[in-house]
Design an enzyme around this catalytic site. Sequence first.
Site, PDB file in Angstrom:
ATOM      1  N   ASP A 287       0.842  -1.211   0.000  1.00  3.23           N
ATOM      2  CA  ASP A 287       0.000   0.000   0.000  1.00  3.23           C
ATOM      3  C   ASP A 287       0.867   1.247   0.000  1.00  3.23           C
ATOM      4  OD1 ASP A 287      -2.011  -1.933   2.055  1.00  3.23           O
ATOM      5  OD2 ASP A 287      -2.733  -1.030   0.196  1.00  3.23           O
TER       6      ASP A 287
ATOM      7  N   ASP B 201     -10.235  -5.573  -0.921  1.00  6.43           N
ATOM      8  CA  ASP B 201      -9.208  -4.993  -0.055  1.00  6.43           C
ATOM      9  C   ASP B 201      -9.883  -4.238   1.090  1.00  6.43           C
ATOM     10  OD1 ASP B 201      -6.380  -2.728  -0.720  1.00  6.43           O
ATOM     11  OD2 ASP B 201      -6.980  -3.873   1.054  1.00  6.43           O
TER      12      ASP B 201
HETATM   13  C1  DX5 Z   1      -5.975   0.080   3.470  1.00  5.16           C
HETATM   14  C2  DX5 Z   1      -5.255  -0.943   2.657  1.00  5.16           C
HETATM   15  C3  DX5 Z   1      -5.503  -2.376   3.032  1.00  5.16           C
HETATM   16  C4  DX5 Z   1      -5.461  -2.661   4.491  1.00  5.16           C
HETATM   17  C5  DX5 Z   1      -6.234  -3.926   4.803  1.00  5.16           C
HETATM   18  O1  DX5 Z   1      -6.281   1.189   2.702  1.00  5.16           O
HETATM   19  O2  DX5 Z   1      -5.592  -0.845   1.290  1.00  5.16           O
HETATM   20  O3  DX5 Z   1      -4.571  -3.171   2.336  1.00  5.16           O
HETATM   21  O4  DX5 Z   1      -4.154  -2.772   4.919  1.00  5.16           O
HETATM   22  O5  DX5 Z   1      -6.223  -4.140   6.158  1.00  5.16           O
HETATM   23  P1  DX5 Z   1      -7.485  -4.730   6.952  1.00  5.16           P
HETATM   24  O6  DX5 Z   1      -7.580  -6.188   6.577  1.00  5.16           O
HETATM   25  O7  DX5 Z   1      -7.115  -4.542   8.380  1.00  5.16           O
HETATM   26  O8  DX5 Z   1      -8.682  -3.941   6.571  1.00  5.16           O
HETATM   27 ZN    ZN Z   2      -4.483  -1.975  -0.250  1.00  4.59          ZN
END
Ligand code: DX5
Ligand code: ZN
Length: 241
Positions: free
Chosen positions: A38, A178
């Site tokens: 990310d 996601d």
């Molecule tokens: C947040 C990111 C995700 C996040 C997912 O904007 O795109 O990849 O890290 O984490 P969880 O599973 O905790 O929602």
């Molecule tokens: Zn992400």
Amino acid sequence: MSRLNKKISPSIMCGDWLNIEKMIYQLEAAKADWIHVDIMDGHYVPNITFGFDMVNQIRRIVDIPLDVHMMVYHPERFFNRFELDQRDIISVHYEAVEHMNQIIHMLKQKKVKIGIALNPGTDVSVLRTYVEDLYMVLLMMNQPGGYGKSMEAGMMDKIRETKTLINKSGKKVLIEVDGSVSYVLAGEMSRAGADIFVAGTSSIFNKTMDLRPSVQKLRRIVNHVEPNYYVHDLTSLKQSV
Ligand code: DX5
Ligand code: ZN
């Protein structure tokens, strides 16, 4: 995509930043399919994470694809800073881009796979013009920029809508989900049509299980060979895994 080709893409921003190299090797050993990186600019989203050097150094130590999620305004300014190749995917946010056709052209020039990411509030119909050029659609299940948030209402229907739009196009475009991809929700997301599952704090980075068994568990759930578990079941399962 047949259901057994579902892929797990761990989001390293949810892991231990002080031991990223070790985490990457553990994820590869846990048979993660991709590595989700990310990139946040502190402008499009109220958070700042990794830069190009981190992505390029990770590229040099693993063979599996890097799944680069750019939460960045005007991402085209930075494409040439990435040393990525045809294994890798760069997803840009529809909401953060002015000239998507130009972006697609630039990414084709870089020979990476192309993804468009949509926030929960952006309608899937915006994809219609671009779907022919896409490798993947990244559907945010909650607002980008953080982790541990709940899935927003209507997101399962949005996965189904996206699947219908892709099927109508006749193109084999993957759907990545996601945000809040948990052991409880991942099975239904998979049945709704998701192909790629970003594994964050809602699943594998949960401090109750090691990475290898937790990646394997998520894979069994998305391939429907194991029922969804409620998180509190995990502790009792820890011994059994
Ligand atoms: C947040 C990111 C995700 C996040 C997912 O904007 O795109 O990849 O890290 O984490 P969880 O599973 O905790 O929602
Ligand atoms: Zn992400």
